[in-house]
Design a protein around this motif. Structure first.
Motif, PDB file in Angstrom:
ATOM      1  N   GLU A 123       0.850  -1.188   0.000  1.00 47.03           N
ATOM      2  CA  GLU A 123       0.000   0.000   0.000  1.00 47.03           C
ATOM      3  C   GLU A 123       0.886   1.239   0.000  1.00 47.03           C
ATOM      4  O   GLU A 123       1.897   1.284   0.722  1.00 47.03           O
ATOM      5  N   CYS A 125       0.467   5.447   0.249  1.00 47.30           N
ATOM      6  CA  CYS A 125      -0.408   6.594   0.487  1.00 47.30           C
ATOM      7  C   CYS A 125       0.211   7.818  -0.161  1.00 47.30           C
ATOM      8  O   CYS A 125       1.342   8.197   0.180  1.00 47.30           O
ATOM      9  N   LYS A 127      -0.593  11.691  -2.670  1.00 51.80           N
ATOM     10  CA  LYS A 127      -1.441  12.680  -3.333  1.00 51.80           C
ATOM     11  C   LYS A 127      -0.813  13.010  -4.679  1.00 51.80           C
ATOM     12  O   LYS A 127       0.402  13.224  -4.775  1.00 51.80           O
ATOM     13  N   ILE A 194     -10.622   8.611  -8.884  1.00 49.21           N
ATOM     14  CA  ILE A 194      -9.978   9.114  -7.670  1.00 49.21           C
ATOM     15  C   ILE A 194     -10.248  10.606  -7.504  1.00 49.21           C
ATOM     16  O   ILE A 194     -10.619  11.298  -8.451  1.00 49.21           O
ATOM     17  N   ASN A 200      -4.736   9.404  -1.340  1.00 48.16           N
ATOM     18  CA  ASN A 200      -5.364   8.117  -1.584  1.00 48.16           C
ATOM     19  C   ASN A 200      -4.360   7.015  -1.265  1.00 48.16           C
ATOM     20  O   ASN A 200      -3.146   7.233  -1.286  1.00 48.16           O
ATOM     21  N   VAL A 201      -4.879   5.829  -0.988  1.00 50.78           N
ATOM     22  CA  VAL A 201      -4.020   4.674  -0.738  1.00 50.78           C
ATOM     23  C   VAL A 201      -4.141   3.724  -1.934  1.00 50.78           C
ATOM     24  O   VAL A 201      -5.207   3.154  -2.181  1.00 50.78           O
ATOM     25  N   LEU A 215      -7.716   0.313  -4.298  1.00 45.66           N
ATOM     26  CA  LEU A 215      -7.751   1.760  -4.110  1.00 45.66           C
ATOM     27  C   LEU A 215      -8.498   2.035  -2.817  1.00 45.66           C
ATOM     28  O   LEU A 215      -9.667   1.660  -2.684  1.00 45.66           O
ATOM     29  N   ASN A 216      -7.798   2.656  -1.866  1.00 44.37           N
ATOM     30  CA  ASN A 216      -8.378   2.954  -0.558  1.00 44.37           C
ATOM     31  C   ASN A 216      -9.013   1.722   0.088  1.00 44.37           C
ATOM     32  O   ASN A 216     -10.090   1.775   0.677  1.00 44.37           O
ATOM     33  N   GLY A 217      -8.299   0.597  -0.063  1.00 41.57           N
ATOM     34  CA  GLY A 217      -8.714  -0.642   0.576  1.00 41.57           C
ATOM     35  C   GLY A 217      -9.737  -1.462  -0.173  1.00 41.57           C
ATOM     36  O   GLY A 217     -10.067  -2.575   0.245  1.00 41.57           O
ATOM     37  N   GLU A 218     -10.242  -0.936  -1.285  1.00 44.79           N
ATOM     38  CA  GLU A 218     -11.269  -1.641  -2.047  1.00 44.79           C
ATOM     39  C   GLU A 218     -10.675  -2.256  -3.307  1.00 44.79           C
ATOM     40  O   GLU A 218      -9.856  -1.629  -3.990  1.00 44.79           O
ATOM     41  N   THR A 220     -10.379  -3.061  -7.016  1.00 42.22           N
ATOM     42  CA  THR A 220     -10.819  -2.352  -8.218  1.00 42.22           C
ATOM     43  C   THR A 220     -10.672  -3.176  -9.485  1.00 42.22           C
ATOM     44  O   THR A 220     -11.364  -2.931 -10.472  1.00 42.22           O
TER      45      THR A 220
END
Length: 274
Positions: A123, A125, A127, A194, A200-201, A215-218, A220
């Motif tokens: 992961e 994190c 911007k 996004i 964002n992660v 993306l953000n733990g989900e 995709t």
């Protein structure tokens, strides 16, 4: 009876050693243990960029290369800054074209020769700032080139972003997709929306039979290992290292608008689990 505490200590010590989710090769390559599929993720490597300079035990600055993405890469200090617990990988106009004739310079880092892993979750994190011609990327390449030269070892693009888009691309490349043209059996990329104004992660969960892009733990997009196709479809059974770079220009992203620069990819932290 006096031997019991010693025996108990040794038992607990041995148990702790066995609980590691990986084995290490060559002092820096983390190979996930085969029995980890249904276990909880454990953090095995990270960098939070809280120091005032790059941790060179973990990262190396990317120098120029002839690839479309690498022609502006530089180790110039102006391409790297550290603020508020983040590293800024900068794309800038070159103010010293006597020393270096290139019109633009960009910052990027990789872990080649310092950290690589096989299977697990990563992961990042960050911007992403916007600019015409900006092409920030987070990706992975094979550490040991098990199958020969590129593209036979594959490429995993955790995240690529173009210009002012509100979406990212998450992609796999290999001999199977590039040379044999098998881009739809199975589909080799996905996109996800996004908010570029926020951190964002971006992530990847890597298993022996699939790549799950996050993306953000989900989840995709998933790229599965497929049976009964050419073996070059799955070169993802070997250690890979990490690249994070603020690229500029190229045939895919298009022309650079100098007035939009500088532009930065602001990275807060990187974490790898197994």
């Amino acid at each position: 009876m006096k031997l019991f505490p010693v025996f108990l200590f040794l038992l607990l010590f041995t148990s702790c050693i066995q609980k590691k989710p990986y084995t290490v090769e060559n002092l820096y390559i983390f190979i996930q243990n085969a029995d980890r599929s249904d276990q909880e993720w454990e953090l095995v490597w990270e960098d939070d960029f809280n120091a005032a300079e790059l941790d060179t035990q973990k990262w190396t600055k990317i120098v120029p290369n002839n690839a479309d993405w690498g022609k502006h890469m530089s180790d110039d200090p102006a391409c790297y800054s550290f603020k508020n617990g983040c590293i800024y990988l900068n794309g800038i106009q070159n103010t010293d074209t006597i020393s270096d004739p290139r019109p633009y310079l960009t910052g990027g880092i990789y872990t080649k020769g310092k950290f690589a892993f096989q299977y697990g979750k990563i992961e990042i994190c960050a911007k992403l700032e916007n600019a015409r011609g900006a092409w920030p990327a987070m990706w992975m390449l094979a550490e040991q080139k098990k199958y020969g030269n590129y593209p036979r070892n594959g490429e995993i693009d955790i995240m690529e972003h173009l210009n002012y888009d509100t979406k990212i691309y998450q992609t796999t490349h290999s001999y199977y997709t590039l040379e044999l043209g098998q881009k739809d059996n199975p589909p080799h990329y996905g996109t996800a929306e996004i908010d570029t104004a926020a951190f964002n992660v971006f992530g990847l969960a890597w298993y022996p039979d699939r790549l799950e892009f996050l993306l953000n733990g989900e989840n995709t997009f998933t790229y599965p290992r497929v049976a009964d196709v050419d073996s070059t479809q799955w070169p993802y059974d070997q250690p890979f290292y990490i690249l994070i770079d603020q690229q500029l220009g190229g045939s895919w992203v298009g022309e650079i608008t100098p007035e939009d620069l500088p532009v930065s990819m602001i990275v807060d932290w990187v974490k790898v689990y197994q």
